[in-house]
Design a protein around this motif. Structure first.
Motif, PDB file in Angstrom:
ATOM      1  N   GLY A   1       0.786  -1.220   0.000  1.00 54.07           N
ATOM      2  CA  GLY A   1       0.000   0.000   0.000  1.00 54.07           C
ATOM      3  C   GLY A   1       0.817   1.268   0.000  1.00 54.07           C
ATOM      4  N   ASN A   2       2.099   1.165   0.301  1.00 49.21           N
ATOM      5  CA  ASN A   2       2.937   2.362   0.402  1.00 49.21           C
ATOM      6  C   ASN A   2       4.019   2.446  -0.661  1.00 49.21           C
ATOM      7  OD1 ASN A   2       2.110   3.875   2.999  1.00 49.21           O
ATOM      8  ND2 ASN A   2       2.209   1.749   3.667  1.00 49.21           N
TER       9      ASN A   2
ATOM     10  N   TYR B   1      -7.044  -2.657  -2.778  1.00 52.87           N
ATOM     11  CA  TYR B   1      -8.063  -3.707  -2.834  1.00 52.87           C
ATOM     12  C   TYR B   1      -7.784  -4.857  -1.870  1.00 52.87           C
ATOM     13  CZ  TYR B   1      -9.941  -1.255  -6.835  1.00 52.87           C
ATOM     14  OH  TYR B   1     -10.507  -0.298  -7.655  1.00 52.87           O
ATOM     15  N   LEU B   2      -6.829  -4.692  -0.992  1.00 52.92           N
ATOM     16  CA  LEU B   2      -6.603  -5.689   0.053  1.00 52.92           C
ATOM     17  C   LEU B   2      -7.640  -5.498   1.154  1.00 52.92           C
ATOM     18  CD1 LEU B   2      -2.700  -5.679   0.265  1.00 52.92           C
ATOM     19  CD2 LEU B   2      -4.193  -7.272  -0.958  1.00 52.92           C
TER      20      LEU B   2
ATOM     21  N   GLY C   1     -17.903   1.531  -0.191  1.00 50.39           N
ATOM     22  CA  GLY C   1     -17.322   0.718  -1.255  1.00 50.39           C
ATOM     23  C   GLY C   1     -16.145  -0.106  -0.743  1.00 50.39           C
ATOM     24  N   GLY C   2     -15.295   0.531   0.058  1.00 46.42           N
ATOM     25  CA  GLY C   2     -14.177  -0.193   0.656  1.00 46.42           C
ATOM     26  C   GLY C   2     -14.646  -1.283   1.596  1.00 46.42           C
TER      27      GLY C   2
ATOM     28  N   ALA D   1     -15.845  -7.091   2.704  1.00 47.10           N
ATOM     29  CA  ALA D   1     -16.867  -8.115   2.922  1.00 47.10           C
ATOM     30  C   ALA D   1     -16.751  -9.235   1.895  1.00 47.10           C
ATOM     31  CB  ALA D   1     -18.261  -7.489   2.881  1.00 47.10           C
ATOM     32  N   LEU D   2     -16.391  -8.899   0.668  1.00 48.23           N
ATOM     33  CA  LEU D   2     -16.202  -9.922  -0.365  1.00 48.23           C
ATOM     34  C   LEU D   2     -15.020 -10.828  -0.017  1.00 48.23           C
ATOM     35  CD1 LEU D   2     -16.817  -7.862  -3.636  1.00 48.23           C
ATOM     36  CD2 LEU D   2     -18.310  -9.611  -2.630  1.00 48.23           C
ATOM     37  N   TRP D   3     -13.945 -10.261   0.494  1.00 51.16           N
ATOM     38  CA  TRP D   3     -12.806 -11.069   0.940  1.00 51.16           C
ATOM     39  C   TRP D   3     -13.240 -12.040   2.038  1.00 51.16           C
ATOM     40  CZ3 TRP D   3      -7.790 -11.662  -0.590  1.00 51.16           C
ATOM     41  CH2 TRP D   3      -7.272 -10.744  -1.509  1.00 51.16           C
TER      42      TRP D   3
END
Length: 256
Positions: free
Chosen positions: A195-196, A206-207, A231-232, A237-239
């Motif tokens: 992420g960085n 998207y993690l 949205g995030g 929740a999908l993960w």
């Protein structure tokens, strides 16, 4: 054959009778609140040295949740132990013999642990917010400010989903050491690195942890994420759903 109520009571007994699982929830609360309060106090003391841009994008609510990244590790440990303790002790054979319907067995375990994690996470989130805002002094936010209540409730939901995700992964891997060996480095190191680093920043968005943490943000100025707070949360929740589905499918197909 035991019914849903009996399975739920059985799972509650298992969780509440193991000290290590209960202690991890307490550690998550203390670490999240204490670190959030410390960071908030440091920010207040350093306010005069902050740049105009930093003041413009300052998010007092999100600052109070600065301890969530460390506190979530304790929630991960809780989720892993809830599932994998039975595998490490060999009690899984007895449990599956008593509850041969593996879907019901997994549902009972996940349901009880999720409700417990939700209760602790919500308490942690509200205590963290109010403590952090007290440390911020004149720079604090109020619960009634736009977006703040959503962020505080989101903090509790985020920690709950992290716990459920850990339970799904532990169901797949079965071993507590292997599960923690995968989850701890992933959330503590890999996710932060991806992420960085500019080359992988879009992947990091998207993690599950980085997407889910958007729900705790109120001020989004300068944030170029391709989705909003909900949205995030949906991505996270999908993960979680994918981890649970994989755990359920493997539980059905494998021997105990």
């Amino acid at each position: 054959m035991p019914g849903t109520g009996q399975v739920l009571r059985s799972e509650w007994t298992k969780i509440s009778s193991v000290r290590s699982t209960v202690w991890t929830l307490g550690i998550a609360l203390v670490v999240t609140v204490a670190l959030g309060a410390l960071i908030s106090a440091l920010v207040r003391n350093d306010w005069e040295n902050m740049s105009a841009h930093d003041r413009l994008t300052f998010d007092p609510t999100y600052v109070s949740f600065a301890g969530t990244g460390l506190g979530q590790l304790a929630m991960i440990v809780f989720g892993v132990l809830v599932v994998s303790n039975e595998y490490s002790t060999g009690m899984i054979r007895t449990s599956l013999a008593a509850v041969p319907r593996r879907g019901l067995f997994l549902f009972g375990k996940i349901a009880v642990a999720t409700l417990l994690a939700l209760a602790v996470s919500m308490i942690t989130s509200f205590v963290t917010f109010f403590t952090g805002q007290a440390m911020l002094g004149d720079h604090r936010a109020a619960l009634g400010d736009p977006g703040v209540l959503r962020a505080v409730l989101g903090g509790g939901l985020y920690m709950t989903l992290i716990t459920v995700f850990a339970m799904g992964i532990a169901t797949v891997l079965r071993s507590p050491m292997l599960s923690l060996g995968v989850l701890m480095p992933f959330f503590f190191l890999v996710s932060n690195i991806l992420g960085n680093v500019s080359a992988t920043e879009k992947v990091g968005d998207y993690l599950p942890d980085q997407a889910g943490q958007r729900i705790m943000q109120v001020v989004t100025a300068g944030d170029d994420a391709p989705y909003g707070p909900w949205g995030g949360f949906a991505i996270m929740a999908l993960w979680v759903a994918a981890a649970l589905a994989a755990g359920y499918l493997l539980l059905r197909r494998r021997d105990a």
